[in-house]
Scaffold this active site. Structure first.
Site, mmCIF file in Angstrom:
data_model
loop_
_atom_site.group_PDB
_atom_site.id
_atom_site.type_symbol
_atom_site.label_atom_id
_atom_site.label_comp_id
_atom_site.label_asym_id
_atom_site.label_seq_id
_atom_site.Cartn_x
_atom_site.Cartn_y
_atom_site.Cartn_z
ATOM 1 C CG ASP A 128 36.680 41.309 43.245
ATOM 2 O OD1 ASP A 128 37.712 41.947 43.528
ATOM 3 O OD2 ASP A 128 36.579 40.608 42.225
ATOM 4 C CG HIS A 135 39.636 44.029 33.901
ATOM 5 N ND1 HIS A 135 39.915 42.806 33.345
ATOM 6 C CD2 HIS A 135 38.497 43.862 34.628
ATOM 7 C CE1 HIS A 135 38.990 41.930 33.722
ATOM 8 N NE2 HIS A 135 38.120 42.544 34.498
ATOM 9 N NE ARG A 144 28.990 47.036 28.075
ATOM 10 C CZ ARG A 144 29.519 46.412 29.131
ATOM 11 N NH1 ARG A 144 28.975 45.313 29.587
ATOM 12 N NH2 ARG A 144 30.584 46.896 29.739
ATOM 13 C CD GLU A 201 38.519 38.898 37.243
ATOM 14 O OE1 GLU A 201 38.224 39.344 38.370
ATOM 15 O OE2 GLU A 201 37.799 39.072 36.233
ATOM 16 C CD GLU A 203 40.421 41.264 41.565
ATOM 17 O OE1 GLU A 203 40.070 41.925 42.556
ATOM 18 O OE2 GLU A 203 39.626 40.607 40.861
ATOM 19 C CG ASP A 233 37.747 37.323 41.428
ATOM 20 O OD1 ASP A 233 37.171 36.342 41.919
ATOM 21 O OD2 ASP A 233 37.156 38.209 40.783
ATOM 22 N NE ARG A 237 37.313 35.690 32.962
ATOM 23 C CZ ARG A 237 37.393 36.698 33.819
ATOM 24 N NH1 ARG A 237 36.294 37.255 34.311
ATOM 25 N NH2 ARG A 237 38.564 37.143 34.205
ATOM 26 C CD GLN A 240 32.400 37.105 34.800
ATOM 27 O OE1 GLN A 240 33.405 36.403 34.694
ATOM 28 N NE2 GLN A 240 32.471 38.417 34.997
ATOM 29 C CE1 TYR A 244 27.232 41.382 32.474
ATOM 30 C CE2 TYR A 244 26.920 39.400 31.161
ATOM 31 C CZ TYR A 244 27.079 40.766 31.241
ATOM 32 O OH TYR A 244 27.091 41.519 30.112
ATOM 33 C CE LYS A 253 34.238 37.562 38.470
ATOM 34 N NZ LYS A 253 35.580 37.955 38.005
ATOM 35 C CB THR A 257 39.077 34.789 46.340
ATOM 36 O OG1 THR A 257 37.907 34.979 45.543
ATOM 37 C CG2 THR A 257 39.955 36.024 46.256
ATOM 38 C CB THR A 349 41.189 42.397 36.479
ATOM 39 O OG1 THR A 349 40.280 41.392 36.910
ATOM 40 C CG2 THR A 349 42.327 41.752 35.718
ATOM 41 C CD GLU A 363 41.714 42.261 30.798
ATOM 42 O OE1 GLU A 363 42.027 43.440 30.622
ATOM 43 O OE2 GLU A 363 41.833 41.696 31.896
HETATM 44 CA CA CA Z 1 37.574 40.381 40.180
#
Ligand code: CA
Length: 421
Positions: A128, A135, A144, A201, A203, A233, A237, A240, A244, A253, A257, A349, A363
């Site tokens: 992926d 995104h 960040r 997500e 995709e 996907d 969150r 994650q 991550y 993840k 899927t 995404t 988002e």
């Molecule tokens: Ca993804």
């Protein structure tokens, strides 16, 4: 290219996702329950396995390639065989076909409404990517700040992670809310609990139809791609956020899927090619695009609370992506990583520049801070148990459309604590 007329009338309407111009490949069962390879046309499915068995339409004169319920053996034959098969099938389904051909294909077909659809190919491996700039910018801004939204490598590398082929399921398969380690930002330690921020997500999945051993050029990569499916996907969150760093997504993840059931071939999408957007930083020469590698495909996402009508929560277009599947595939092989027939490459995404074109709830609700209001009056920051999520996509031609069929899944409540004693 105009609409190609078929003797199957339901394939000639402007609304059908499956005109003669499309001819997507899937796997179906009907009546006897046996899984067979099929081709969608209008509101019918052509029994490609049956046509091969009786010798009416064969991809390989010397071997059966559709006698197992997946298109992998067919893909293995390569681009010349793909083109010849498509041309022969197109001629047999065109309104110029003979009565004899029409009778034969009517015998070897079923109404789509009577069929169950299954995984169209065996997923060899699943990677992926993270190739949508809107995104990546949105997510990076949330985590960040706007100054450091894109990681330093992002404008040079189509970055991705190696996912799990075992977790890929076909549209219609329910998806169970996962448990995992969650750590609230103000907590010192994690807890083991059901995911509270379960997400989608939007995709596109590219299917690799030819193998490779060493690095492949952009031209070779383009030739290796067989077709496309919509891909959701599913993403946890909160799992994650805690897991991550430094190796990227892992259990967040790996729940599931979902892919749409019809492989829309690269050939069907040829009239809709568009180049990747202008570069903000020059790419290294091996990644430069020579053939337009994206497609103009409208995409949208519907969310339906249990027992209620759906609300369209996002609309976007595949052409928003920054890197093409060929760029992803070429980069994937730079290390010498071998690719196999049936490898699945998720695009990342697909979000657009506007608020209503974002391809994830992360988002759309801006990290949960701005919940969406659905047409039913309910609000959603993330998915709730019983919600059904549906991705759709279509390329709009002159009087016809190349549709993908739905990519759908309902969220089931988490199980009891799997480690309780
Ligand atoms: Ca993804």
């Amino acid at each position: 290219m105009p609409l190609l007329k078929s003797w199957i009338e339901s394939a000639n309407t402007p609304e059908t996702p499956f005109p003669l111009n499309n001819l997507p490949y899937g796997v179906f069962s009907a009546g006897d329950g046996e899984l067979r390879c099929g081709v969608a046309i209008g509101n019918r499915i052509i029994d490609a396995t049956g046509l091969e068995a009786v010798g009416i339409l064969r991809a390989d004169p010397n071997a059966d390639v559709l006698d197992a319920p997946f298109w992998n053996d067919f893909m293995e034959l390569g681009p010349e065989a793909w083109a010849a098969y498509r041309a022969a099938l197109t001629a047999m389904l065109a309104d110029t076909a003979s009565e004899e051909t029409r009778d034969a294909l009517t015998t070897y077909s079923v109404p789509m409404a009577e069929a169950t659809l299954h995984m169209p190919f065996r997923v060899s491996e699943y990677t992926d990517f993270y190739a949508g700039k809107h995104h990546a910018t949105n997510v990076g801004t949330m985590f960040r700040g706007a100054e450091n939204a894109l990681p330093p490598n992002w404008l040079s590398i189509p970055i991705g992670y190696n996912g799990r082929a075992s977790s890929v399921v076909v549209s219609g398969t329910p998806v169970r809310r996962p448990w995992g380690q969650l750590k609230a930002p103000d907590a010192d330690l994690p807890v083991f609990a059901p995911c509270k921020r379960f997400d989608l997500e939007l995709e596109m999945g590219a299917i690799v139809g030819q193998p490779s051993e060493g690095p492949v050029t952009m031209e070779e990569a383009e030739a290796m791609i067989f077709g496309y499916v919509l891909l959701n996907d599913w993403s946890a969150r909160d799992i994650q956020a805690w897991e991550y760093q430094p190796l990227g997504p892992f259990q967040a993840k790996a729940t599931a899927t979902t892919i749409s059931p019809w492989i829309v071939t690269k050939a069907a999408l040829e009239p809709f090619r568009v180049p990747v957007p202008p570069r903000e930083r020059a790419l290294l020469p091996y990644l430069e695009e020579h053939t337009p590698g994206l497609h103009d495909i409208e995409l949208w996402v519907d969310l339906a609370p249990e027992g209620k009508a759906p609300t369209t929560i996002a609309r976007t277009n595949l052409r928003e992506m920054y890197y093409s599947p060929a760029q992803q595939l070429t980069h994937h092989t730079t290390s010498g990583c071998p690719m196999r027939v049936g490898d699945l490459l998720g695009s990342g995404t697909i979000s657009g520049p506007t608020k209503d074109s974002r391809g994830s709830l992360l988002e759309l609700s801006w990290g949960g801070k701005e919940p969406l209001t659905l047409d039913t009056g309910e609000t959603r920051a993330f998915l709730e148990d019983g919600d059904t999520l549906t991705l759709r996509g279509a390329a709009q031609g002159d009087g016809y459309r190349i549709g993908f069929g739905a990519c759908t899944g309902q969220v089931l409540a988490a199980l009891e604590d799997p480690f309780a004693r």
